[in-house]
Design an enzyme around this catalytic site. Sequence first.
Site, PDB file in Angstrom:
ATOM      1  N   LYS A  47       0.810  -1.186   0.000  1.00 40.58           N
ATOM      2  CA  LYS A  47       0.000   0.000   0.000  1.00 40.58           C
ATOM      3  C   LYS A  47       0.852   1.248   0.000  1.00 40.58           C
ATOM      4  O   LYS A  47       0.376   2.341  -0.357  1.00 40.58           O
ATOM      5  CB  LYS A  47      -0.864   0.019   1.268  1.00 40.58           C
ATOM      6  CG  LYS A  47      -1.821  -1.145   1.384  1.00 40.58           C
ATOM      7  CD  LYS A  47      -2.525  -1.085   2.761  1.00 40.58           C
ATOM      8  CE  LYS A  47      -3.328  -2.318   3.033  1.00 40.58           C
ATOM      9  NZ  LYS A  47      -3.762  -2.397   4.434  1.00 40.58           N
ATOM     10  N   GLY A  48       2.095   1.149   0.438  1.00 38.41           N
ATOM     11  CA  GLY A  48       2.891   2.318   0.796  1.00 38.41           C
ATOM     12  C   GLY A  48       3.140   3.336  -0.299  1.00 38.41           C
ATOM     13  O   GLY A  48       3.429   4.490  -0.022  1.00 38.41           O
ATOM     14  N   GLU A 103       7.683   2.183  -5.943  1.00 40.98           N
ATOM     15  CA  GLU A 103       7.750   1.649  -4.583  1.00 40.98           C
ATOM     16  C   GLU A 103       7.922   2.808  -3.601  1.00 40.98           C
ATOM     17  O   GLU A 103       8.448   3.863  -3.968  1.00 40.98           O
ATOM     18  CB  GLU A 103       8.939   0.684  -4.568  1.00 40.98           C
ATOM     19  CG  GLU A 103       9.204  -0.216  -3.435  1.00 40.98           C
ATOM     20  CD  GLU A 103       8.095  -0.898  -2.672  1.00 40.98           C
ATOM     21  OE1 GLU A 103       7.119  -0.234  -2.288  1.00 40.98           O
ATOM     22  OE2 GLU A 103       8.253  -2.089  -2.404  1.00 40.98           O
ATOM     23  N   ASP A 104       7.485   2.627  -2.378  1.00 43.79           N
ATOM     24  CA  ASP A 104       7.674   3.674  -1.371  1.00 43.79           C
ATOM     25  C   ASP A 104       9.123   3.724  -0.885  1.00 43.79           C
ATOM     26  O   ASP A 104       9.710   4.796  -0.785  1.00 43.79           O
ATOM     27  CB  ASP A 104       6.704   3.495  -0.194  1.00 43.79           C
ATOM     28  CG  ASP A 104       6.760   2.112   0.446  1.00 43.79           C
ATOM     29  OD1 ASP A 104       7.491   1.228  -0.062  1.00 43.79           O
ATOM     30  OD2 ASP A 104       6.079   1.909   1.465  1.00 43.79           O
ATOM     31  N   ASP A 107      14.464  -0.856   1.321  1.00 43.61           N
ATOM     32  CA  ASP A 107      15.127  -0.946   2.624  1.00 43.61           C
ATOM     33  C   ASP A 107      16.213  -2.019   2.505  1.00 43.61           C
ATOM     34  O   ASP A 107      17.314  -1.727   2.055  1.00 43.61           O
ATOM     35  CB  ASP A 107      14.025  -1.263   3.652  1.00 43.61           C
ATOM     36  CG  ASP A 107      14.510  -1.302   5.080  1.00 43.61           C
ATOM     37  OD1 ASP A 107      15.561  -0.736   5.369  1.00 43.61           O
ATOM     38  OD2 ASP A 107      13.820  -1.901   5.924  1.00 43.61           O
ATOM     39  N   LYS A 135      17.181   3.317   1.905  1.00 42.32           N
ATOM     40  CA  LYS A 135      18.033   3.307   3.106  1.00 42.32           C
ATOM     41  C   LYS A 135      19.276   2.481   2.792  1.00 42.32           C
ATOM     42  O   LYS A 135      19.279   1.273   3.008  1.00 42.32           O
ATOM     43  CB  LYS A 135      17.298   2.613   4.260  1.00 42.32           C
ATOM     44  CG  LYS A 135      16.263   3.406   4.972  1.00 42.32           C
ATOM     45  CD  LYS A 135      15.779   2.563   6.166  1.00 42.32           C
ATOM     46  CE  LYS A 135      14.388   2.952   6.561  1.00 42.32           C
ATOM     47  NZ  LYS A 135      13.784   1.980   7.497  1.00 42.32           N
ATOM     48  N   PHE A 156      13.228   4.396  11.094  1.00 43.71           N
ATOM     49  CA  PHE A 156      11.912   3.942  10.653  1.00 43.71           C
ATOM     50  C   PHE A 156      11.051   5.163  10.372  1.00 43.71           C
ATOM     51  O   PHE A 156      10.777   5.953  11.275  1.00 43.71           O
ATOM     52  CB  PHE A 156      11.260   3.034  11.693  1.00 43.71           C
ATOM     53  CG  PHE A 156      10.005   2.384  11.186  1.00 43.71           C
ATOM     54  CD1 PHE A 156      10.072   1.265  10.373  1.00 43.71           C
ATOM     55  CD2 PHE A 156       8.760   2.910  11.501  1.00 43.71           C
ATOM     56  CE1 PHE A 156       8.911   0.671   9.873  1.00 43.71           C
ATOM     57  CE2 PHE A 156       7.595   2.324  11.005  1.00 43.71           C
ATOM     58  CZ  PHE A 156       7.672   1.199  10.196  1.00 43.71           C
ATOM     59  N   VAL A 157      10.639   5.319   9.120  1.00 44.19           N
ATOM     60  CA  VAL A 157       9.911   6.531   8.728  1.00 44.19           C
ATOM     61  C   VAL A 157       8.419   6.252   8.532  1.00 44.19           C
ATOM     62  O   VAL A 157       8.027   5.122   8.222  1.00 44.19           O
ATOM     63  CB  VAL A 157      10.504   7.157   7.442  1.00 44.19           C
ATOM     64  CG1 VAL A 157      11.875   7.733   7.720  1.00 44.19           C
ATOM     65  CG2 VAL A 157      10.562   6.154   6.301  1.00 44.19           C
ATOM     66  N   ASP A 163       3.420   3.588   6.720  1.00 42.08           N
ATOM     67  CA  ASP A 163       2.582   3.436   7.916  1.00 42.08           C
ATOM     68  C   ASP A 163       3.367   3.238   9.208  1.00 42.08           C
ATOM     69  O   ASP A 163       4.511   2.800   9.202  1.00 42.08           O
ATOM     70  CB  ASP A 163       1.640   2.243   7.747  1.00 42.08           C
ATOM     71  CG  ASP A 163       2.380   0.909   7.813  1.00 42.08           C
ATOM     72  OD1 ASP A 163       3.409   0.771   7.105  1.00 42.08           O
ATOM     73  OD2 ASP A 163       1.960   0.037   8.577  1.00 42.08           O
ATOM     74  N   ARG A 169      -0.500   6.847   7.375  1.00 38.47           N
ATOM     75  CA  ARG A 169      -0.117   6.920   5.961  1.00 38.47           C
ATOM     76  C   ARG A 169      -0.507   8.276   5.378  1.00 38.47           C
ATOM     77  O   ARG A 169       0.024   8.702   4.357  1.00 38.47           O
ATOM     78  CB  ARG A 169      -0.830   5.815   5.156  1.00 38.47           C
ATOM     79  CG  ARG A 169      -0.367   4.407   5.483  1.00 38.47           C
ATOM     80  CD  ARG A 169      -0.955   3.418   4.472  1.00 38.47           C
ATOM     81  NE  ARG A 169      -0.839   2.035   4.899  1.00 38.47           N
ATOM     82  CZ  ARG A 169       0.225   1.262   4.679  1.00 38.47           C
ATOM     83  NH1 ARG A 169       1.274   1.732   4.048  1.00 38.47           N
ATOM     84  NH2 ARG A 169       0.232   0.011   5.088  1.00 38.47           N
TER      85      ARG A 169
END
Length: 186
Positions: A47-48, A103-104, A107, A135, A156-157, A163, A169
């Site tokens: 969902k990001g 993509e959001d 990582d 990251k 962690f963002v 989310d 979000r």
Amino acid sequence: MPFYDPDKIEILIDGPTIAQRVAELGAQISADYRDVGGDLVVVAVLKGSFLFLADLVRAIDLPIEVDFLGLSSYGSSEETSGVVQVTQDLTRPVKDKHVLVVEDIVDTGLTMQYLLDNLATRRPASIKVASLLHKPARTRVEVPVHYLGFEIPDRFVVGYGLDYVSKLRNLPFIGVNVGEGPPYPA
Ligand code: 5GP
């Protein structure tokens, strides 16, 4: 008091900075694909990426298609499990089309690697990746990111699509949770 606790969210990238960068990425993507020929389908990873997608596609000056892929690798924990589950598949074949994955965040890279392998089996004309965030400190597998919004530190963002245990979000900026407890009123 807003819907989040401003004492527990430190703004890492504010809304205007995001908007500026997304406009630049849209212009770059438009220029790169303008003379390529064939269909371009933007595949958003749910969902990001939904806010990044919404802003990015409006900055792309081409007749694109949009489709969605639901992937889940995190459960509700902050650590990646490395196990990726397809929760919703594309609605149309991408064979012989140019695919731009949106993509959001990349990582560890495990989710993107899985996704790229999965999409490659569908024989698209090409595959490229646009990610809002990366990251680098957390990389476990190197994956290509052709269009990157921002490199961020190993924090962690939340916000702008990302989310905090399914919430926040809808923050219009990217922030970091600081202090104890959830960053919203109970
Ligand atoms: P990776 O497989 O690259 O480790 O993780 C990719 C997915 O993990 C992202 O699509 C996102 O859903 C989630 N993720 C990774 N880092 C963060 C983060 O800092 N905040 C949030 N909210 N999700 C993250």
